[in-house]
Design a protein around this motif. Sequence first.
Motif, PDB file in Angstrom:
ATOM      1  N   ILE A 144      -6.844  10.647  -5.603  1.00  0.00           N
ATOM      2  CA  ILE A 144      -5.949  11.406  -4.751  1.00  0.00           C
ATOM      3  C   ILE A 144      -5.799  12.819  -5.296  1.00  0.00           C
ATOM      4  O   ILE A 144      -5.656  13.015  -6.499  1.00  0.00           O
ATOM      5  CB  ILE A 144      -4.561  10.737  -4.647  1.00  0.00           C
ATOM      6  N   THR A 191       1.839   8.905  -6.511  1.00  0.00           N
ATOM      7  CA  THR A 191       2.346  10.254  -6.286  1.00  0.00           C
ATOM      8  C   THR A 191       3.317  10.668  -7.392  1.00  0.00           C
ATOM      9  O   THR A 191       3.203  11.752  -7.973  1.00  0.00           O
ATOM     10  CB  THR A 191       3.059  10.327  -4.921  1.00  0.00           C
ATOM     11  N   SER A 215      -0.034  -2.971  -7.710  1.00  0.00           N
ATOM     12  CA  SER A 215      -0.575  -1.646  -8.007  1.00  0.00           C
ATOM     13  C   SER A 215      -1.487  -1.693  -9.223  1.00  0.00           C
ATOM     14  O   SER A 215      -2.560  -1.072  -9.243  1.00  0.00           O
ATOM     15  CB  SER A 215       0.576  -0.657  -8.246  1.00  0.00           C
ATOM     16  N   MET A 271      -4.542   8.862   2.671  1.00  0.00           N
ATOM     17  CA  MET A 271      -4.332   8.411   1.301  1.00  0.00           C
ATOM     18  C   MET A 271      -5.093   7.122   1.034  1.00  0.00           C
ATOM     19  O   MET A 271      -5.738   6.968   0.003  1.00  0.00           O
ATOM     20  CB  MET A 271      -2.835   8.193   1.053  1.00  0.00           C
ATOM     21  N   GLN A 272      -5.034   6.185   1.987  1.00  0.00           N
ATOM     22  CA  GLN A 272      -5.746   4.930   1.805  1.00  0.00           C
ATOM     23  C   GLN A 272      -7.255   5.150   1.801  1.00  0.00           C
ATOM     24  O   GLN A 272      -7.987   4.499   1.075  1.00  0.00           O
ATOM     25  CB  GLN A 272      -5.360   3.951   2.904  1.00  0.00           C
ATOM     26  N   LEU A 324      -0.695   8.209   5.803  1.00  0.00           N
ATOM     27  CA  LEU A 324      -1.112   7.046   5.012  1.00  0.00           C
ATOM     28  C   LEU A 324      -2.595   6.773   5.152  1.00  0.00           C
ATOM     29  O   LEU A 324      -3.257   6.362   4.187  1.00  0.00           O
ATOM     30  CB  LEU A 324      -0.312   5.813   5.462  1.00  0.00           C
ATOM     31  N   GLU A 367       1.000   4.067  -2.939  1.00  0.00           N
ATOM     32  CA  GLU A 367       0.847   5.504  -2.661  1.00  0.00           C
ATOM     33  C   GLU A 367       1.948   6.313  -3.337  1.00  0.00           C
ATOM     34  O   GLU A 367       1.688   7.331  -3.983  1.00  0.00           O
ATOM     35  CB  GLU A 367       0.871   5.732  -1.157  1.00  0.00           C
ATOM     36  N   ARG A 368       3.183   5.845  -3.225  1.00  0.00           N
ATOM     37  CA  ARG A 368       4.303   6.601  -3.782  1.00  0.00           C
ATOM     38  C   ARG A 368       4.367   6.498  -5.306  1.00  0.00           C
ATOM     39  O   ARG A 368       4.755   7.461  -5.975  1.00  0.00           O
ATOM     40  CB  ARG A 368       5.605   6.104  -3.147  1.00  0.00           C
ATOM     41  N   ASN A 419       0.824  -1.206   0.000  1.00  0.00           N
ATOM     42  CA  ASN A 419       0.000   0.000   0.000  1.00  0.00           C
ATOM     43  C   ASN A 419       0.864   1.264   0.000  1.00  0.00           C
ATOM     44  O   ASN A 419       0.558   2.232  -0.700  1.00  0.00           O
ATOM     45  CB  ASN A 419      -0.925   0.008   1.215  1.00  0.00           C
ATOM     46  N   LEU A 475      -8.224   6.298  -1.668  1.00  0.00           N
ATOM     47  CA  LEU A 475      -8.196   5.214  -2.636  1.00  0.00           C
ATOM     48  C   LEU A 475      -9.378   4.276  -2.454  1.00  0.00           C
ATOM     49  O   LEU A 475     -10.009   3.851  -3.417  1.00  0.00           O
ATOM     50  CB  LEU A 475      -6.891   4.432  -2.501  1.00  0.00           C
ATOM     51  N   ALA A 490       2.992  15.057  -0.575  1.00  0.00           N
ATOM     52  CA  ALA A 490       2.706  13.700  -0.109  1.00  0.00           C
ATOM     53  C   ALA A 490       3.387  13.395   1.216  1.00  0.00           C
ATOM     54  O   ALA A 490       2.896  12.598   2.009  1.00  0.00           O
ATOM     55  CB  ALA A 490       3.135  12.678  -1.161  1.00  0.00           C
TER      56      ALA A 490
END
Length: 410
Positions: A349, A150, A276, A365-366, A362, A146-147, A142, A369, A357
């Motif tokens: 996002i 980003t 991903s 962000m989660q 986290l 995220e990264r 996860n 999503l 970011a």
Amino acid sequence: MACRGACCCGHVNEDNARFIMLLLLIILYLLCGAAVFSALEHPKEKQAKERWAQRFELFSQKYNLNKSDLEKFLRHYEEANMAGIRVDALRPRWDFTGAFYFVGTVVSTIGFGMTTPATVGGKIFLIFYGLIGCAATILFFNLFLERIITVLAFVLKSCHEVQRRRKGVLPHDSRQDSNNARLNREDSLSGWKPSVYCVMLILCLAAIIISCCASAMYSSIEGWGYLDSLYFCFVAFSTIGFGDMVSSQRANYENQTIYRIVNFFFILMGVCCIYSLFNVISIVIKQVLNWLLKKLKLPCRHCPGRPLRPRRNAVMPGHLRTRVRNISIDTDAVNDSETDGRRMSGEMISMRDFLAANKVNLAIMQKQLSETANGHPRPGGSTNRHNGFSGGVGALGIMNNRLAETSADR
């Protein structure tokens, strides 16, 4: 029973309809896959069985062996094979490097199956070790997702900004009014959103590049065919892990240490990219289901004559696509304070989150999503912000949001 306001049961019935439709489509998908694989593989299985019966008969007659004794011997070899004993010389399964390879397949959920614990203590330890290790690895995936998003959003926004500047929509920076130009540029791009399909394409290309490079290495070092190497890459990177082909199993390789390090790197990067990609594809599948529900226009059981409302990010046909906002992977503007809540737009996002970011935790962000996967936003001040549940990605996000909703209803 009449529904209150804007049909309070609409979302529940729509979720149920989507669940049933997805279940039926998965069952149909499984039936089609079973039919295809049965047609492709069953004839070869029958031929292999017939060849083995002939070889067994010829071998027993040639050396005048009792068939029952020969079968017992073969069963003993099968037991040795399960313990890692092979005719060809292979590396030890349970030395430190072999055990490290094993725990890597455990926590990544690949589970090739060529090495399994045989002792009672090893099996009990595996239960607790895998429980914590798999959870930690999912969290790592996860964080990686995220990264990745980003970086992709930052690159896509930069490319979009360059294109708009070339068309004359955005002013060119100058030394005199650089601050004003920057503010104007931010205002002009505040509504821009990267397409989820573009992100899916980039992730797909990244997975293909990694798979092709890894396949070239496996083909030359392991001696596999290139197509077999591609097959292994997908099975390993998607964590299916059949175990019919496993890399780095021979006792000795040329430049063995370098090969095992590069092999570990390819598997790690491949699993992250495929993970991903699966999450982004799941969002697209959800949008297709939303579009199908809208086309079917299933009525609400408690509200006669009122069709279910489609999600705001549903995929539309080509002639309707221009009437709605483009499907994207970001959200609307974000409040200055994270504790004040966020105004969600049903997408993934915010670009401001992408550019900052490192300041966004986290959980937020989660949450964004997972709300994309669910297809509808929640108010920034909703109860789930205080009940301790954070979002997630894919199935994890849906589960966390359902728990949050249950806690909020109480």
